[in-house]
Design a protein around this motif. Structure first.
Motif, PDB file in Angstrom:
ATOM      1  N   TRP A 194       0.817  -1.213   0.000  1.00 42.02           N
ATOM      2  CA  TRP A 194       0.000   0.000   0.000  1.00 42.02           C
ATOM      3  C   TRP A 194       0.853   1.266   0.000  1.00 42.02           C
ATOM      4  CZ3 TRP A 194      -4.843   0.504  -1.311  1.00 42.02           C
ATOM      5  CH2 TRP A 194      -5.696  -0.597  -1.234  1.00 42.02           C
ATOM      6  N   SER A 195       2.023   1.197   0.620  1.00 44.07           N
ATOM      7  CA  SER A 195       2.882   2.384   0.633  1.00 44.07           C
ATOM      8  C   SER A 195       3.383   2.706  -0.774  1.00 44.07           C
ATOM      9  CB  SER A 195       4.063   2.182   1.583  1.00 44.07           C
ATOM     10  OG  SER A 195       4.989   1.244   1.081  1.00 44.07           O
ATOM     11  N   TYR A 196       3.716   1.681  -1.545  1.00 47.29           N
ATOM     12  CA  TYR A 196       4.172   1.935  -2.911  1.00 47.29           C
ATOM     13  C   TYR A 196       3.044   2.484  -3.786  1.00 47.29           C
ATOM     14  CZ  TYR A 196       8.792  -0.151  -2.338  1.00 47.29           C
ATOM     15  OH  TYR A 196      10.090  -0.392  -1.961  1.00 47.29           O
ATOM     16  N   LEU A 197       1.844   2.019  -3.557  1.00 47.38           N
ATOM     17  CA  LEU A 197       0.708   2.531  -4.327  1.00 47.38           C
ATOM     18  C   LEU A 197       0.490   4.011  -4.030  1.00 47.38           C
ATOM     19  CD1 LEU A 197      -1.297   1.389  -6.377  1.00 47.38           C
ATOM     20  CD2 LEU A 197      -2.895   1.006  -4.489  1.00 47.38           C
ATOM     21  N   MET A 198       0.597   4.391  -2.766  1.00 46.13           N
ATOM     22  CA  MET A 198       0.467   5.798  -2.390  1.00 46.13           C
ATOM     23  C   MET A 198       1.584   6.642  -3.000  1.00 46.13           C
ATOM     24  SD  MET A 198       0.781   7.585   1.372  1.00 46.13           S
ATOM     25  CE  MET A 198       2.570   7.493   1.322  1.00 46.13           C
ATOM     26  N   ALA A 240       2.094  10.441  -4.951  1.00 44.70           N
ATOM     27  CA  ALA A 240       2.917  11.449  -4.273  1.00 44.70           C
ATOM     28  C   ALA A 240       4.035  11.956  -5.185  1.00 44.70           C
ATOM     29  CB  ALA A 240       3.504  10.868  -2.989  1.00 44.70           C
ATOM     30  N   VAL A 241       4.697  11.056  -5.901  1.00 45.36           N
ATOM     31  CA  VAL A 241       5.765  11.471  -6.820  1.00 45.36           C
ATOM     32  C   VAL A 241       5.190  12.305  -7.962  1.00 45.36           C
ATOM     33  CG1 VAL A 241       7.566  10.686  -8.410  1.00 45.36           C
ATOM     34  CG2 VAL A 241       7.207   9.487  -6.243  1.00 45.36           C
ATOM     35  N   ALA A 242       4.016  11.921  -8.447  1.00 42.01           N
ATOM     36  CA  ALA A 242       3.361  12.715  -9.494  1.00 42.01           C
ATOM     37  C   ALA A 242       3.098  14.136  -9.000  1.00 42.01           C
ATOM     38  CB  ALA A 242       2.065  12.041  -9.933  1.00 42.01           C
ATOM     39  N   GLY A 243       2.726  14.273  -7.729  1.00 38.59           N
ATOM     40  CA  GLY A 243       2.500  15.594  -7.155  1.00 38.59           C
ATOM     41  C   GLY A 243       3.774  16.423  -7.096  1.00 38.59           C
ATOM     42  N   VAL A 244       4.883  15.760  -6.719  1.00 38.79           N
ATOM     43  CA  VAL A 244       6.169  16.466  -6.684  1.00 38.79           C
ATOM     44  C   VAL A 244       6.524  17.002  -8.063  1.00 38.79           C
ATOM     45  CG1 VAL A 244       8.659  16.180  -6.366  1.00 38.79           C
ATOM     46  CG2 VAL A 244       7.078  15.177  -4.708  1.00 38.79           C
ATOM     47  N   VAL A 245       6.301  16.190  -9.088  1.00 32.99           N
ATOM     48  CA  VAL A 245       6.721  16.552 -10.440  1.00 32.99           C
ATOM     49  C   VAL A 245       5.823  17.624 -11.051  1.00 32.99           C
ATOM     50  CG1 VAL A 245       7.053  15.691 -12.795  1.00 32.99           C
ATOM     51  CG2 VAL A 245       7.778  14.297 -10.836  1.00 32.99           C
ATOM     52  N   PHE A 246       4.514  17.563 -10.796  1.00 29.23           N
ATOM     53  CA  PHE A 246       3.586  18.397 -11.561  1.00 29.23           C
ATOM     54  C   PHE A 246       2.879  19.503 -10.776  1.00 29.23           C
ATOM     55  CE2 PHE A 246       3.584  14.405 -14.099  1.00 29.23           C
ATOM     56  CZ  PHE A 246       4.126  14.938 -15.259  1.00 29.23           C
ATOM     57  N   VAL A 305       6.404  16.368  -1.320  1.00 34.56           N
ATOM     58  CA  VAL A 305       7.725  15.891  -0.936  1.00 34.56           C
ATOM     59  C   VAL A 305       7.620  15.067   0.355  1.00 34.56           C
ATOM     60  CG1 VAL A 305       9.991  16.600  -0.071  1.00 34.56           C
ATOM     61  CG2 VAL A 305       9.032  17.709  -2.091  1.00 34.56           C
ATOM     62  N   ALA A 306       6.849  15.565   1.319  1.00 34.68           N
ATOM     63  CA  ALA A 306       6.670  14.855   2.589  1.00 34.68           C
ATOM     64  C   ALA A 306       5.952  13.523   2.385  1.00 34.68           C
ATOM     65  CB  ALA A 306       5.894  15.730   3.576  1.00 34.68           C
ATOM     66  N   LEU A 307       4.907  13.518   1.549  1.00 32.99           N
ATOM     67  CA  LEU A 307       4.173  12.276   1.286  1.00 32.99           C
ATOM     68  C   LEU A 307       5.046  11.258   0.561  1.00 32.99           C
ATOM     69  CD1 LEU A 307       0.688  13.698   0.190  1.00 32.99           C
ATOM     70  CD2 LEU A 307       1.244  12.520   2.329  1.00 32.99           C
ATOM     71  N   THR A 308       5.844  11.748  -0.382  1.00 31.50           N
ATOM     72  CA  THR A 308       6.755  10.842  -1.081  1.00 31.50           C
ATOM     73  C   THR A 308       7.766  10.246  -0.121  1.00 31.50           C
ATOM     74  OG1 THR A 308       6.537  12.081  -3.153  1.00 31.50           O
ATOM     75  CG2 THR A 308       8.479  10.668  -2.915  1.00 31.50           C
TER      76      THR A 308
END
Length: 394
Positions: free
Chosen positions: A275-279, A283-289, A299-302
């Motif tokens: 589940w952590s990898y799915l989240m 999170a990484v998409a948010g950092v990028v876009f 960044v914190a969620l990632t």
């Protein structure tokens, strides 16, 4: 309930782990200063990360194999000092080749430390996932401290002050000594024998998990290397914003690691990691876009997403390969960081040719691949020791 002496040993090992992982975090924390002071390109800067990672990637499984045959507790203080010396010397020469050599020496020290320390910590914790998570938190704290320490030292006086970064290595080596003395007193023969178990190795599951570990490593090191530059671009707030983002990224790891131990106790390790990898994909998409200050949230969620699996993958690997605990530790604990450095020059070259956003976009796929690897993995049964682990638990 663990005895007081066992808790103290785990605490000392955790503090020593923090001192070593300062030097893993220092490599990426120094990159912006190398760029500013020596005018390196993104590709050249990421080459520094590669130098630290490449030797570590090759050496770590070798040290793991050695610790499967012999206990080598003296590696803890020696490797800590080696990592510190490498980073301390890295800022003294303007020659790019020498800089690569010095950070490679630091990587070798890190490689020598992790397999043996994980083996000792596993014994000290009696296989407790929660205790292993606290041992791993030490490394997270070291990572989180690195950008602040580097900024405080190098940001004030430039790269010529890197010798002051040797201080954590001196402290970490001293912290190891009480544990090593206890080991020698409680089991004089421990240095020549490693406990065996009744369980058989599950190499297929370990191989699948290793793929996930490598995917996590690419995300972690890729963002560690470039998040400072990228956040500065996204916010326009200068060097302080970049340092703050790297600090958040590393500090969030401490929260994620402790949370991972709690989630594993509530469900199981495989479910928590899955589940952590799915989240982490989102999170990484948010950092990028996601633009502006909101990037700090992602960044914190990632950080939490990539660190929840951290200590859980260490104990999973040890339980998938119960007869080769050192090798499993070398892969899951050490290569978790170092292999990602091999991808950094590729990301740097893409960033030089296009943009940082383009270079970081492929990182979104990495946790998705890791999730696929964990999708059908079994939760291993805890192995039963044939011989008592008196070396640490006595």
């Amino acid at each position: 309930m663990k005895s007081v002496s066992t808790r103290k040993r785990v605490a000392l090992l955790s503090a020593g782990h923090a001192c070593v992982d300062v030097y893993q975090g220092s490599v990426t924390a120094l990159v912006p200063f190398f760029v500013a002071e020596r005018h390196y390109t993104y590709a050249a800067a990421s080459g520094i990360v590669l130098a630290a990672s490449l030797l570590s990637s090759v050496a770590q499984p070798m040290f793991g194999a050695l610790t499967d045959r012999w206990a080598l507790p003296w590696l803890l203080p020696v490797s800590t000092l080696l990592a510190g010396v490498g980073i301390a010397l890295s800022g003294l020469s303007g020659d790019y080749g020498l800089t690569l050599v010095f950070v490679a020496i630091a990587g070798l020290g890190v490689a020598a430390y992790h397999p043996e320390s994980a083996r000792v910590a596993r014994k000290a914790s009696k296989g407790s996932h929660t205790a292993m998570s606290w041992f791993s938190v030490g490394g997270n704290i070291g990572f989180a401290s690195a950008p602040l320490l580097v900024a405080a030292v190098v940001g004030v006086g430039g790269l010529r002050l890197t010798p002051f970064l040797l201080v954590p290595a001196l402290a970490g080596s001293a912290l190891c000594l009480p544990v090593l003395r206890t080991l020698a007193k409680t089991s004089p023969g421990a240095s020549s024998a490693v406990a065996k178990t009744e369980a058989a190795d599950d190499k297929v599951s370990f191989a699948k998990m290793t793929v996930a570990v490598l995917c996590r490593s690419v995300v972690f090191v890729g963002l560690s290397t470039f998040i400072s530059f990228y956040v500065r671009q996204r916010t326009g707030w200068g060097m302080a914003a970049g340092t703050a983002a790297l600090f958040v990224f590393y500090l969030g790891g401490a929260v994620g690691t402790v949370l991972g131990g709690s989630l594993a106790a509530r469900w199981d390790r495989v479910t928590a990691v899955r589940w952590s990898y799915l989240m982490t994909v989102g999170a990484v998409a948010g950092v990028v876009f996601v633009p502006g200050p909101a990037v700090f949230l992602f960044v914190a969620l990632t950080s939490a997403g990539v660190y929840i699996p951290f200590s859980l993958q260490v104990t999973l690997g040890q339980d998938y390969l119960p007869t080769r605990v050192g090798t499993a530790s070398g892969v899951t604990l050490g290569l978790t960081v170092s292999v990602g450095g091999l991808a950094s020059p590729v990301l740097g070259a893409i960033a030089d040719a296009t943009s940082l956003q383009t270079a970081l976009t492929p990182l979104i796929a990495m946790p998705a691949f890791a999730w696929l690897m964990f999708r059908n993995l079994p939760e291993p049964a805890l192995p039963k020791p044939v011989a008592p682990l008196q070396a640490v638990d006595g």
